[in-house]
Design a protein around this motif. Structure first.
Motif, mmCIF file in Angstrom:
data_model
loop_
_atom_site.group_PDB
_atom_site.id
_atom_site.type_symbol
_atom_site.label_atom_id
_atom_site.label_comp_id
_atom_site.label_asym_id
_atom_site.label_seq_id
_atom_site.Cartn_x
_atom_site.Cartn_y
_atom_site.Cartn_z
ATOM 1 N N GLU A 185 0.816 -1.216 0.000
ATOM 2 C CA GLU A 185 0.000 0.000 0.000
ATOM 3 C C GLU A 185 0.851 1.269 0.000
ATOM 4 O OE1 GLU A 185 -3.089 -0.058 -0.554
ATOM 5 O OE2 GLU A 185 -3.306 -2.237 -0.361
ATOM 6 N N LEU A 186 1.955 1.262 0.731
ATOM 7 C CA LEU A 186 2.770 2.472 0.846
ATOM 8 C C LEU A 186 3.777 2.616 -0.286
ATOM 9 C CD1 LEU A 186 3.590 2.682 4.668
ATOM 10 C CD2 LEU A 186 1.732 3.762 3.404
ATOM 11 N N LEU A 187 4.256 1.477 -0.831
ATOM 12 C CA LEU A 187 5.353 1.544 -1.804
ATOM 13 C C LEU A 187 4.962 1.059 -3.196
ATOM 14 C CD1 LEU A 187 8.174 0.284 0.579
ATOM 15 C CD2 LEU A 187 7.692 2.646 -0.079
ATOM 16 N N SER A 188 4.469 -0.180 -3.275
ATOM 17 C CA SER A 188 4.173 -0.731 -4.598
ATOM 18 C C SER A 188 3.160 0.114 -5.355
ATOM 19 C CB SER A 188 3.650 -2.173 -4.466
ATOM 20 O OG SER A 188 4.618 -3.004 -3.886
ATOM 21 N N VAL A 189 2.076 0.496 -4.691
ATOM 22 C CA VAL A 189 1.001 1.240 -5.349
ATOM 23 C C VAL A 189 1.495 2.585 -5.873
ATOM 24 C CG1 VAL A 189 -1.229 2.372 -4.992
ATOM 25 C CG2 VAL A 189 -0.814 0.102 -4.029
ATOM 26 N N TYR A 190 2.381 3.228 -5.123
ATOM 27 C CA TYR A 190 2.807 4.585 -5.478
ATOM 28 C C TYR A 190 4.275 4.649 -5.915
ATOM 29 C CZ TYR A 190 -1.593 6.054 -3.369
ATOM 30 O OH TYR A 190 -2.921 6.225 -3.099
ATOM 31 N N ALA A 191 4.848 3.514 -6.291
ATOM 32 C CA ALA A 191 6.286 3.459 -6.599
ATOM 33 C C ALA A 191 6.685 4.484 -7.658
ATOM 34 C CB ALA A 191 6.677 2.053 -7.033
ATOM 35 N N ASN A 192 6.038 4.435 -8.818
ATOM 36 C CA ASN A 192 6.419 5.343 -9.907
ATOM 37 C C ASN A 192 6.190 6.798 -9.528
ATOM 38 O OD1 ASN A 192 7.169 3.213 -11.547
ATOM 39 N ND2 ASN A 192 5.145 3.007 -12.456
ATOM 40 N N GLN A 193 5.049 7.065 -8.906
ATOM 41 C CA GLN A 193 4.733 8.438 -8.513
ATOM 42 C C GLN A 193 5.746 8.963 -7.504
ATOM 43 O OE1 GLN A 193 0.603 8.746 -7.553
ATOM 44 N NE2 GLN A 193 0.704 10.907 -6.962
ATOM 45 N N LEU A 194 6.168 8.098 -6.599
ATOM 46 C CA LEU A 194 7.124 8.500 -5.566
ATOM 47 C C LEU A 194 8.510 8.723 -6.154
ATOM 48 C CD1 LEU A 194 7.563 8.921 -2.502
ATOM 49 C CD2 LEU A 194 8.052 6.472 -2.328
ATOM 50 N N LEU A 195 8.959 7.770 -6.972
ATOM 51 C CA LEU A 195 10.312 7.854 -7.534
ATOM 52 C C LEU A 195 10.460 9.006 -8.521
ATOM 53 C CD1 LEU A 195 10.999 4.055 -8.146
ATOM 54 C CD2 LEU A 195 11.956 5.473 -6.346
ATOM 55 N N GLU A 196 9.353 9.356 -9.190
ATOM 56 C CA GLU A 196 9.417 10.375 -10.232
ATOM 57 C C GLU A 196 9.013 11.761 -9.735
ATOM 58 O OE1 GLU A 196 10.634 9.931 -13.122
ATOM 59 O OE2 GLU A 196 10.740 7.749 -13.269
ATOM 60 N N LYS A 197 8.859 11.937 -8.427
ATOM 61 C CA LYS A 197 8.504 13.275 -7.914
ATOM 62 C C LYS A 197 9.508 14.306 -8.445
ATOM 63 C CE LYS A 197 5.728 12.750 -3.736
ATOM 64 N NZ LYS A 197 4.832 13.888 -3.864
ATOM 65 N N GLU A 198 8.982 15.394 -8.965
ATOM 66 C CA GLU A 198 9.802 16.312 -9.761
ATOM 67 C C GLU A 198 10.989 16.891 -8.994
ATOM 68 O OE1 GLU A 198 9.275 20.278 -12.592
ATOM 69 O OE2 GLU A 198 7.543 19.399 -11.551
ATOM 70 N N HIS A 199 10.768 17.366 -7.805
ATOM 71 C CA HIS A 199 11.832 18.062 -7.079
ATOM 72 C C HIS A 199 12.439 17.249 -5.938
ATOM 73 C CE1 HIS A 199 10.889 21.621 -9.360
ATOM 74 N NE2 HIS A 199 9.615 21.578 -8.957
ATOM 75 N N SER A 200 11.929 16.030 -5.747
ATOM 76 C CA SER A 200 12.441 15.266 -4.604
ATOM 77 C C SER A 200 12.532 13.771 -4.871
ATOM 78 C CB SER A 200 11.544 15.496 -3.379
ATOM 79 O OG SER A 200 10.241 14.973 -3.620
ATOM 80 N N GLY A 201 12.265 13.332 -6.109
ATOM 81 C CA GLY A 201 12.301 11.913 -6.437
ATOM 82 C C GLY A 201 13.713 11.387 -6.565
ATOM 83 N N CYS A 202 13.821 10.206 -7.121
ATOM 84 C CA CYS A 202 15.129 9.542 -7.203
ATOM 85 C C CYS A 202 16.130 10.362 -8.011
ATOM 86 C CB CYS A 202 14.944 8.153 -7.817
ATOM 87 S SG CYS A 202 16.425 7.126 -7.749
ATOM 88 N N HIS A 203 15.690 10.952 -9.123
ATOM 89 C CA HIS A 203 16.589 11.798 -9.925
ATOM 90 C C HIS A 203 17.157 12.930 -9.079
ATOM 91 C CE1 HIS A 203 16.093 10.150 -13.966
ATOM 92 N NE2 HIS A 203 14.807 9.984 -13.705
ATOM 93 N N ALA A 204 16.282 13.591 -8.330
ATOM 94 C CA ALA A 204 16.718 14.720 -7.502
ATOM 95 C C ALA A 204 17.664 14.273 -6.391
ATOM 96 C CB ALA A 204 15.500 15.423 -6.904
ATOM 97 N N LEU A 205 17.391 13.118 -5.795
ATOM 98 C CA LEU A 205 18.258 12.617 -4.715
ATOM 99 C C LEU A 205 19.654 12.313 -5.245
ATOM 100 C CD1 LEU A 205 15.803 10.225 -2.813
ATOM 101 C CD2 LEU A 205 16.325 12.626 -2.338
ATOM 102 N N LEU A 206 19.727 11.740 -6.449
ATOM 103 C CA LEU A 206 21.033 11.469 -7.060
ATOM 104 C C LEU A 206 21.736 12.772 -7.422
ATOM 105 C CD1 LEU A 206 19.950 8.478 -9.307
ATOM 106 C CD2 LEU A 206 21.665 8.356 -7.496
ATOM 107 N N ARG A 207 20.971 13.691 -7.975
ATOM 108 C CA ARG A 207 21.546 14.989 -8.367
ATOM 109 C C ARG A 207 22.114 15.736 -7.170
ATOM 110 N NH1 ARG A 207 16.890 18.479 -9.688
ATOM 111 N NH2 ARG A 207 16.969 18.782 -7.420
#
Length: 755
Positions: free
Chosen positions: A269-291
């Motif tokens: 419920e917390l991760l699988s359902v919202y995985a893409n939405q969470l990882l792709e968050k514009e200013h705080s998702g995975c891209h931003a964390l790596l950057r």
């Protein structure tokens, strides 16, 4: 009175007596005034003298079960045993539980279950004879099981739904931050487990299923709000805390078997359902964390997403995209820098060409080469730093997971094979190593730093597809370091060869190792030559002579011209040949004059100057010992050189100049671009390698289709270079014309091996 003489007890009389003992036990359980059975009392059942009432209970049961038929009341007593529980539960237990609700009901249930277990334990002891003999012979359920079954059928089956709902309600209250009685929940849930008498069916079906559904619904509601309100790091903090608390619940009151199921629900419920939405968050998702180098958040992301099915796939893909973009940006940056330097260089050439003539232009060329070389060094160093950074991410943030090693490898393979400013990555790495290992290189490092850097370079080599091209460039530069005494440290030279051997195999470094060995043997050979000269007065070359003997197969191929040596040098060659024949008669010496150097003493009008020149230059200069003036054609004829070589030679000598105070000058030949020849040599070696691979495959398979042959060939050769499909096809056609293979007459895409 003997056993045969004992009085027969009828059922009603005996059971009336038994009821007294059972009533006493019930009163004790209900908290009514009644002398209790002590542990000492019970132990005395098996000793003498017996407490009167306890003894009579046992004796009565025993007698009633051992009387001769029809007075053996074993079956009737077995039934009465069950009826005792049913009557007590119906009259007392159920009413006391039914009148209470929620947490109070749970407390009453726990109390009644505890009392019931005590009653079962004591009555089972009273009726022990039934368990030992009657039940065993009839294969009936044992007394303990009968007692527990009564509670299950009369209490549990009626109330488990209400109990379940009350427990789940308390769990939800705790999730919302309220304090609850965890010990109470533990005792209640133990009933669900114990009532199964060894099976988990009741716990799972009557409680766990509903609890898991409620958990999913609870966290679904929470997640739908958090995903909109929170940043990716904040959301992950909440998710991690929720998972921690659920594990804590298991340890305090849920059964341990619930843990994986419970955590799976929360994770879904917390991760699988919202995985893409969470990882792709514009200013705080995975891209931003790596950057932004958010190492702690990335570590948390790995911990969380590693728990869900294929959860790491999108994370590793984003990691791969990020590293690829970072590396590609480095390539573009280096390309732009090289392009700017090139513009500046040609502009400078235009301004200076009328002033400095050819010699100064050669200096500018050399300077330009240094600038580009420096830029290459910076680029490779930045790639190494990039690899260090993201390898640390893989090892630390991503816990050395193979998926992220694969992503790192694939990302570096993309941009490490692009090349910069016309130079392939293989050449850049070889040049970088050369600068580290040669004397006076641009990389000023300690021994430890050199070793560490070489280790990192070899790791980068793993990402380069043209490893054979690197080997050839490296071998060329190694040869120059070794032959012209440019190597800063022999230990470092051997060390990188060891690293390359571990990375690419023994065949990759065999020629290079042979080159290093040749130089060691050459030094020993020179010592022997000097001893030979000192012991043979007739063998005097007239000048100091050092000869380096090399093994042809190890070293790069060099041009070998029939240079007409000056008489002074001819004698040197003859003396050394005579010496070498004393050591071996089975090896032929081929002189490579293009690699030779000479120190000449030039006697000029104003001063004497020592000239450090090549063997070609020395041969040309020595012509002027017997002539003041020679034409171009005369020089070419006397030296027996090609037109191109004479032009290079005379340009270098005619443009040479030095300040007045210089007593020793080095006159270099204009640099020759060896890149084209290296690439040609590698292409030729690749043709041989493809031929050998095809023949090996076909020799073992005898018959094989075109597509499969190509795939196996690519797989075999992939460790050294990535063969082009068109090149393989061309080599197949060539092998057919040379009768190594033939096409199948019925299927042109099928090949047969011809022995």
């Amino acid at each position: 009175m003997t056993m045969n003489e004992r009085k027969t007890i009828d059922l009603e009389q005996g059971w009336e007596f038994m009821q007294k003992g059972i009533t006493k036990l019930k009163n004790i359980l209900e908290g009514l005034p009644e002398p209790q059975f002590s542990s000492e009392d019970y132990m005395m059942l098996y000793t003498y003298p017996f407490p009167y009432d306890i003894v009579l209970l046992h004796v009565t049961i025993y007698n009633m079960c051992t009387q001769k038929p029809p007075h053996d009341y074993s079956q009737q007593l077995y039934d009465k045993y069950r009826e005792s529980f049913e009557e007590y539960i119906t009259s007392t237990v159920l009413p006391s539980i039914r009148e209470k609700h929620d947490e109070f009901m749970l407390r009453e249930l726990v109390k009644r279950w505890a009392n019931h277990k005590v009653m079962v334990r004591w009555l089972s002891r009273f009726f022990h004879y039934l368990d030992r003999y009657f039940i065993a012979r009839r294969s009936l359920p044992p007394l303990n099981e009968v007692g527990l079954t009564c509670f299950r059928d009369l209490v549990y089956l009626e109330l488990n739904g209400k109990v379940r709902d009350a427990v789940i309600s308390l769990i939800d209250q705790e999730r919302e931050g309220e304090q609850i009685d965890r010990a109470l929940l533990k005792n209640v849930l133990d009933i669900f487990v114990e009532i199964g008498m060894g099976q988990m069916d009741h716990y799972e079906n009557d409680f766990e299923d509903a609890m898991l559904k409620d958990t999913a619904a609870y966290y679904s509601r929470k997640a739908s709000n958090w995903i909109l309100e929170d940043s990716c790091p904040d959301y992950m903090l909440k998710a991690e805390e929720c998972l921690k608390r659920e594990k804590d619940r298991v340890s305090h009151y849920l059964h341990s078997s619930s843990e994986p199921k419970l955590l799976e629900k929360v994770q879904h419920e917390l991760l699988s359902v919202y995985a893409n939405q969470l990882l792709e968050k514009e200013h705080s998702g995975c891209h931003a964390l790596l950057r932004d180098d958010k190492v702690e958040d990335l570590s948390r992301m790995f911990r969380l997403f590693s728990k869900i099915p294929k959860g790491l796939d999108p994370v590793s893909n984003i990691f791969k995209q990020h590293v690829t973009a970072e590396g590609t940006a480095l390539v573009k940056q280096a390309e732009d820098a090289a392009s700017n330097k090139k513009v500046c260089f040609y502009y400078g050439c235009f301004l200076l060409q009328f002033i400095l003539f050819y010699f100064l232009i050669c200096c500018i060329i050399a300077e330009k080469r240094d600038v580009v070389g420096l830029q290459e060094q910076v680029f490779v160093r930045k790639v190494i730093e990039l690899h260090d950074k993201y390898l640390a991410y893989v090892n630390d943030c991503f816990q050395n997971h193979t998926l992220f090693h694969k992503s790192l490898k694939e990302a570096f393979e993309v941009f490490c094979n692009k090349g910069v400013a016309g130079s392939s990555s293989a050449e850049l790495l070889a040049t970088f190593c050369d600068n580290i290992l040669k004397k006076g290189g641009s990389e000023k490092l300690s021994d430890e730093a050199i070793e560490e850097t070489l280790e990192k370079v070899v790791k980068l080599l793993a990402y380069i597809s043209d490893k054979d091209l690197f080997a050839e460039f490296y071998r060329k530069k190694l040869a120059r370091r070794l032959l012209f005494d440019k190597s800063a440290n022999d230990d470092h030279e051997r060390s990188i060869l060891t690293k390359l051997k571990q990375q690419c195999g023994g065949q990759f470094t065999s020629k290079m190792e042979g080159m290093v060995t040749d130089l060691t043997l050459a030094r020993e050979n020179q010592t022997s030559f000097e001893e030979y000269l000192s012991n043979n007065s007739n063998a005097n070359p007239g000048i100091d002579l050092t000869v380096t003997v090399l093994t042809t197969g190890f070293w790069p191929s060099y041009k070998s011209f029939d240079l007409n040596l000056p008489a002074e040098m001819v004698k040197c060659v003859e003396v050394f040949r005579e010496f070498y024949q004393t050591k071996t008669k089975h090896r032929k010496l081929t002189w490579i004059y293009s690699l030779g150097t000479c120190n000449l003493l030039g006697k000029f009008e104003t001063r004497n100057t020592e000239l450090i020149v090549t063997t070609y230059q020395a041969s040309a200069l020595l012509l002027f010992n017997s002539s003041d003036r020679l034409s171009y054609s005369e020089i070419m004829t006397q030296l027996n050189l090609t037109d191109d070589d004479v032009v290079r030679l005379l340009h270098s000598l005619s443009c040479a100049n030095s300040p007045d105070k210089m007593r020793r000058i080095k006159i270099p030949l204009p640099p020759v671009d060896e890149k084209k020849k290296v690439i040609e040599d590698v292409d030729k070696d690749r043709r041989y390698a493809i031929d050998a691979s095809i023949v090996r495959i076909m020799k073992s398979r005898k018959v094989l289709g075109h597509q499969q042959l190509v795939l196996e060939c690519v797989e075999q050769l992939g460790r050294m270079f990535k063969p082009d499909f068109k090149a393989i096809k061309k080599r197949i056609e060539d092998l057919i014309t040379r009768d190594y293979l033939e096409r199948d007459k019925t299927n042109p895409n099928m090949f047969r091996y011809l022995a």
